[in-house]
Design an enzyme around this catalytic site. Structure first.
Site, PDB file in Angstrom:
ATOM      1  N   ASN A  40     -80.673 146.980   4.885  1.00 37.89           N
ATOM      2  CA  ASN A  40     -80.449 146.699   3.454  1.00 37.89           C
ATOM      3  C   ASN A  40     -78.977 146.481   3.110  1.00 37.89           C
ATOM      4  O   ASN A  40     -78.675 145.727   2.198  1.00 37.89           O
ATOM      5  CB  ASN A  40     -81.013 147.864   2.623  1.00 37.89           C
ATOM      6  CG  ASN A  40     -80.483 147.834   1.213  1.00 37.89           C
ATOM      7  OD1 ASN A  40     -80.945 147.050   0.376  1.00 37.89           O
ATOM      8  ND2 ASN A  40     -79.462 148.643   0.924  1.00 37.89           N
ATOM      9  N   ASP A  53     -70.523 152.899   9.352  1.00 38.54           N
ATOM     10  CA  ASP A  53     -70.126 151.553   8.908  1.00 38.54           C
ATOM     11  C   ASP A  53     -70.868 150.579   9.817  1.00 38.54           C
ATOM     12  O   ASP A  53     -70.535 150.436  10.992  1.00 38.54           O
ATOM     13  CB  ASP A  53     -68.606 151.408   9.049  1.00 38.54           C
ATOM     14  CG  ASP A  53     -68.134 149.989   8.736  1.00 38.54           C
ATOM     15  OD1 ASP A  53     -68.966 149.076   8.596  1.00 38.54           O
ATOM     16  OD2 ASP A  53     -66.900 149.804   8.659  1.00 38.54           O
ATOM     17  N   LYS A  87     -76.963 135.464   5.092  1.00 33.96           N
ATOM     18  CA  LYS A  87     -78.354 135.727   4.703  1.00 33.96           C
ATOM     19  C   LYS A  87     -79.325 134.722   5.350  1.00 33.96           C
ATOM     20  O   LYS A  87     -80.471 135.072   5.654  1.00 33.96           O
ATOM     21  CB  LYS A  87     -78.486 135.725   3.179  1.00 33.96           C
ATOM     22  CG  LYS A  87     -77.739 136.883   2.500  1.00 33.96           C
ATOM     23  CD  LYS A  87     -78.278 138.237   2.939  1.00 33.96           C
ATOM     24  CE  LYS A  87     -77.685 139.381   2.151  1.00 33.96           C
ATOM     25  NZ  LYS A  87     -78.222 140.697   2.580  1.00 33.96           N
ATOM     26  N   ALA A 113     -74.423 131.966   4.531  1.00 29.41           N
ATOM     27  CA  ALA A 113     -74.476 131.869   6.004  1.00 29.41           C
ATOM     28  C   ALA A 113     -75.065 133.145   6.591  1.00 29.41           C
ATOM     29  O   ALA A 113     -75.940 133.102   7.466  1.00 29.41           O
ATOM     30  CB  ALA A 113     -73.081 131.614   6.565  1.00 29.41           C
ATOM     31  N   GLY A 163     -77.515 151.640   3.834  1.00 30.41           N
ATOM     32  CA  GLY A 163     -77.034 151.529   2.455  1.00 30.41           C
ATOM     33  C   GLY A 163     -78.005 152.118   1.454  1.00 30.41           C
ATOM     34  O   GLY A 163     -78.276 151.517   0.418  1.00 30.41           O
ATOM     35  N   TYR A 199     -71.780 134.435   2.229  1.00 31.78           N
ATOM     36  CA  TYR A 199     -73.015 135.199   1.971  1.00 31.78           C
ATOM     37  C   TYR A 199     -74.247 134.369   2.336  1.00 31.78           C
ATOM     38  O   TYR A 199     -75.189 134.872   2.956  1.00 31.78           O
ATOM     39  CB  TYR A 199     -73.016 135.577   0.489  1.00 31.78           C
ATOM     40  CG  TYR A 199     -74.086 136.530   0.038  1.00 31.78           C
ATOM     41  CD1 TYR A 199     -73.953 137.910   0.222  1.00 31.78           C
ATOM     42  CD2 TYR A 199     -75.224 136.067  -0.617  1.00 31.78           C
ATOM     43  CE1 TYR A 199     -74.930 138.788  -0.233  1.00 31.78           C
ATOM     44  CE2 TYR A 199     -76.200 136.938  -1.076  1.00 31.78           C
ATOM     45  CZ  TYR A 199     -76.048 138.302  -0.884  1.00 31.78           C
ATOM     46  OH  TYR A 199     -77.016 139.173  -1.330  1.00 31.78           O
ATOM     47  N   ARG A 236     -77.461 153.966  -2.860  1.00 32.75           N
ATOM     48  CA  ARG A 236     -77.535 153.387  -4.211  1.00 32.75           C
ATOM     49  C   ARG A 236     -78.243 152.038  -4.166  1.00 32.75           C
ATOM     50  O   ARG A 236     -78.538 151.510  -3.096  1.00 32.75           O
ATOM     51  CB  ARG A 236     -76.127 153.250  -4.817  1.00 32.75           C
ATOM     52  CG  ARG A 236     -75.174 152.442  -3.964  1.00 32.75           C
ATOM     53  CD  ARG A 236     -73.725 152.659  -4.387  1.00 32.75           C
ATOM     54  NE  ARG A 236     -72.840 151.866  -3.534  1.00 32.75           N
ATOM     55  CZ  ARG A 236     -72.454 150.620  -3.824  1.00 32.75           C
ATOM     56  NH1 ARG A 236     -72.840 150.041  -4.936  1.00 32.75           N
ATOM     57  NH2 ARG A 236     -71.669 149.961  -2.987  1.00 32.75           N
TER      58      ARG A 236
END
Ligand code: NAP
Length: 247
Positions: A89, A62, A158, A156, A11, A154, A14
């Protein structure tokens, strides 16, 4: 310095990923700039890295698909002959209260933020074990450390990234590979730009240093962990959050 090292940054077209790619290049690394859909942005990151005198390659993958991650690392090895640094990332949000969250919203975040990091760890781990050196750095989140209402998927994912980091650090330590996580707080990117003004103000009020973080704040912590200065650190989570996570 990271001269002679090759980094794969997922990623990296950006946001935080782009800042990480540019910072690693400034410190001497060649960079594989992964993107999923932002091709133009990834090609711009490549141009900016090349202007710094480093080599770079944009690779579409992906990361929620294992076959794409296998191809990403094959292309990295073909182009540069080595992968010394992996930065996991890439990440997405699909926020909702737990009682309203659909299975599709839950799965989308787990597939990208947790399984995607696992797939890349697996490929990088194989290469680095053979080399008997390497750095794996994953971008977790303060939400994965402290929890955050509206982000059960999110949080869970992270928190899972932190668990995987500690596991892999133990598995790869004897092979000279360090594995760490950086947990950002509230950083100024497209991800947070979409938050309603009221939420932005309430989050800002919880930051002791009194400002949002920049992508470069995160990138410098990643570059430190990737450098020789970070060589005795493994299995750790560095919170880069302006003090938001104190206590
Ligand atoms: P962002 O600006 O929304 O960028 C997300 C990045 O993830 C993009 O480069 C995107 O690439 C990539 N990505 C998404 N799905 C992907 C997939 N399936 N395969 C490959 N790449 C994919 O977000 P950001 O703020 O820079 O966030 C970067 C990381 O930091 C994320 O893991 C995020 O959870 C974490 N983080 C951010 C904050 C914050 O406050 N911003 C706080 C804590 C943690 P494409 O554009 O090509 O799809």
């Amino acid at each position: 310095m990271l001269t002679g090292k090759t980094a794969v940054v997922t990623g990296a077209g950006r946001g935080i990923g782009k800042a990480i790619a540019l910072t690693l290049a400034e410190r001497g690394a060649d960079v594989v700039v992964n993107y999923s859909s932002s091709r133009e942005a990834a090609e711009e990151t490549v141009r900016e890295i090349e202007k710094k005198g480093r080599r770079a390659l944009a690779v579409q993958a992906d990361i929620s698909k294992e076959e794409d991650c296998i191809r990403l690392f094959e292309q990295a090895m073909e182009a540069f002959g080595s992968v010394d640094i992996l930065v996991n990332n890439s990440g997405i949000t699909r926020d909702n209260l737990a009682v309203r969250m659909s299975e599709a919203e839950f799965d989308a975040v787990i597939d990208t933020n947790l399984k995607g990091a696992f797939f890349c760890m697996k490929q990088a781990g194989k290469i680095m074990m053979k080399k008997r050196s390497g750095r794996i750095i994953s971008i977790s989140s303060i939400s994965g450390v402290k929890g955050n209402a509206g982000q059960i998927n999110y949080c869970a994912a992270k928190a899972g990234v932190i668990g995987m980091t500690k596991c892999l650090a133990k598995e790869l330590a004897s092979r000279g590979v360090t594995v760490n996580a950086v947990a950002p707080g509230y950083i100024d990117t497209d991800m947070t730009a979409v938050l309603p003004q009221k939420i932005k103000e309430s989050v800002l009020a919880q930051i002791p240093l009194g400002r949002m973080g920049t992508p470069e704040d995160i990138a410098r912590a990643v570059a430190f962990l990737a450098s020789d200065d970070g060589s005795y650190i493994t299995g750790q989570v560095i919170q880069v959050d302006g003090g938001m996570g104190i206590g």
